[in-house]
Scaffold this active site. Structure first.
Site, PDB file in Angstrom:
ATOM      1  CG  ASN A  10      -1.682   1.236   1.441  1.00  0.00           C
ATOM      2  OD1 ASN A  10      -1.755   2.071   0.533  1.00  0.00           O
ATOM      3  ND2 ASN A  10      -2.268   1.399   2.619  1.00  0.00           N
ATOM      4  CD1 TRP A  11       3.476   0.860  -2.703  1.00  0.00           C
ATOM      5  CD2 TRP A  11       3.625   1.911  -4.678  1.00  0.00           C
ATOM      6  NE1 TRP A  11       4.168   0.041  -3.563  1.00  0.00           N
ATOM      7  CE2 TRP A  11       4.277   0.651  -4.784  1.00  0.00           C
ATOM      8  CE3 TRP A  11       3.591   2.742  -5.799  1.00  0.00           C
ATOM      9  CZ2 TRP A  11       4.887   0.226  -5.963  1.00  0.00           C
ATOM     10  CZ3 TRP A  11       4.195   2.303  -6.969  1.00  0.00           C
ATOM     11  CH2 TRP A  11       4.838   1.060  -7.048  1.00  0.00           C
ATOM     12  CE  LYS A  12      -0.053   3.298   4.769  1.00  0.00           C
ATOM     13  NZ  LYS A  12      -0.070   3.423   6.204  1.00  0.00           N
ATOM     14  CG  HIS A  95      -5.938   1.914   5.046  1.00  0.00           C
ATOM     15  ND1 HIS A  95      -5.527   2.857   5.950  1.00  0.00           N
ATOM     16  CD2 HIS A  95      -4.906   1.036   4.911  1.00  0.00           C
ATOM     17  CE1 HIS A  95      -4.291   2.565   6.345  1.00  0.00           C
ATOM     18  NE2 HIS A  95      -3.893   1.464   5.722  1.00  0.00           N
ATOM     19  CD  GLU A  97      -2.980   5.497   6.714  1.00  0.00           C
ATOM     20  OE1 GLU A  97      -2.925   5.548   5.474  1.00  0.00           O
ATOM     21  OE2 GLU A  97      -2.072   5.001   7.414  1.00  0.00           O
ATOM     22  N   GLY A 173       2.215   2.292  10.797  1.00  0.00           N
ATOM     23  CA  GLY A 173       3.190   3.377  10.645  1.00  0.00           C
ATOM     24  C   GLY A 173       3.872   3.779  11.933  1.00  0.00           C
ATOM     25  CB  SER A 212       4.837  -1.720  12.219  1.00  0.00           C
ATOM     26  OG  SER A 212       4.469  -0.367  12.438  1.00  0.00           O
ATOM     27  N   GLY A 233       2.718  -1.125   4.327  1.00  0.00           N
ATOM     28  CA  GLY A 233       2.785   0.290   3.968  1.00  0.00           C
ATOM     29  C   GLY A 233       4.227   0.705   3.751  1.00  0.00           C
ATOM     30  N   GLY A 234       4.804   1.332   4.766  1.00  0.00           N
ATOM     31  CA  GLY A 234       6.140   1.921   4.674  1.00  0.00           C
ATOM     32  C   GLY A 234       7.185   1.040   3.994  1.00  0.00           C
TER      33      GLY A 234
HETATM   34  P1  PGA Z   1       2.659   0.322   7.670  1.00  0.00           P
HETATM   35  O1  PGA Z   1       1.199   0.527   7.011  1.00  0.00           O
HETATM   36  O2  PGA Z   1       3.193  -0.979   7.111  1.00  0.00           O
HETATM   37  O3  PGA Z   1       3.440   1.509   7.225  1.00  0.00           O
HETATM   38  O4  PGA Z   1       2.461   0.245   9.140  1.00  0.00           O
HETATM   39  C1  PGA Z   1       0.328  -0.558   6.798  1.00  0.00           C
HETATM   40  C2  PGA Z   1      -0.943  -0.061   6.163  1.00  0.00           C
HETATM   41  O5  PGA Z   1      -1.390   1.037   6.499  1.00  0.00           O
HETATM   42  O6  PGA Z   1      -1.541  -0.754   5.324  1.00  0.00           O
END
Ligand code: PGA
Length: 255
Positions: A10-12, A95, A97, A173, A212, A233-234
């Site tokens: 997930n590149w956000k 998600h 967010e 995150g 994470s 994500g990250g």
């Molecule tokens: P993260 O994000 O790996 O940066 O914690 C995961 C996500 O939001 O899908």
């Protein structure tokens, strides 16, 4: 049908088109292992180009959100038809967010999940508790309620293709992931909600862990019985880090 692990990046809201292409090409060049499926979810602006970059590779394309209508006067929104048109297989729905910053409700998540299936997309439906909910001992209740609401419109014939991502909000995150054991416990609860609602098809649903995930902890999650991959994500923004996670997720299919 057995559950093949899925690792989705997930590149956000990161990566211009040029940067997205560089990352997609770096991954598409790699000989990826069997026993794991890989998907990239770039921002909308990069979907079409990344789609072309992935042609001929086994990597699938996903979007990070969508609206539930096929078309119409909905300024700023992107429809499932548009996502299929650019070659998406997956779409992330609900998600945290989006729930947190954009007011996405369980009812909206349910509509999006239903609409994704209706347009031949596979939803990756996210659920997860916030820190204050965990501290109040309400994790199971919150996650079960999000699950029940989110799959309200899913037909029995569609359920087996669903992907669920368990993402505790406090782990996203933050560098503070859930333990493998606790993530597995909540994923087991998610599976029991699915089995109650859909019967044997519940066993076919892939349940990912997210929050994470790194190359260092991915193997711990991959070992867990109820966990079928990761939503990353990250660490998905760096090809080497993401590749380590992909390799850690390989296992023989379950279910
Ligand atoms: P993260 O994000 O790996 O940066 O914690 C995961 C996500 O939001 O899908």
């Amino acid at each position: 049908m057995a559950r093949l692990p899925l690792v989705a990046g997930n590149w956000k809201m990161y990566k211009t088109v040029g940067d997205a292409l560089a990352l997609a090409h770096a991954l598409a060049r790699e000989a990826l292992p069997d026993g794991v499926e890989v998907a990239l979810c770039p921002p909308f602006t990069a979907l079409a180009e990344v789609s072309r970059a992935l042609e001929g590779s086994r990597i699938r394309l996903g979007a990070q959100d969508m609206y539930w209508e096929a078309q119409g006067a909905f300024t700023g929104e992107i429809s499932p038809l548009m996502l299929s048109d650019v070659g998406c297989t997956y779409v992330i729905v609900g998600h945290s967010e989006r729930r947190q910053h954009f007011g996405e409700t369980d009812a909206a998540v349910a509509k999006k999940v239903g609409s994704a299936f209706g347009h031949g997309l596979v939803p990756i439906m996210c659920v997860g508790e916030r820190l204050e909910e965990r501290d109040a001992g309400r994790t199971d209740q919150v996650v079960a309620a999000q699950m029940e609401a989110g799959v309200a419109g899913v037909g029995d014939g569609q359920a087996a293709r669903l992907v669920v991502a368990y993402e505790p909000v406090w782990a996203i995150g933050t560098g503070r992931s859930a333990s493998g054991e606790e993530a597995n416990r909540v994923c087991g609860l998610i599976r029991s909600v699915l089995s109650e609602r859909f019967g044997p098809a519940g066993d076919q649903v892939r349940i990912l862990y997210g929050g994470s995930v790194t190359g260092d902890n991915a193997a711990e999650f991959a070992r867990q019985r109820e966990i079928d991959g990761a939503l990353v994500g990250g660490a998905s923004l760096d090809p080497q880090k993401f590749l380590r996670i992909i390799h850690s997720a390989v296992r023989s299919p379950r279910g």
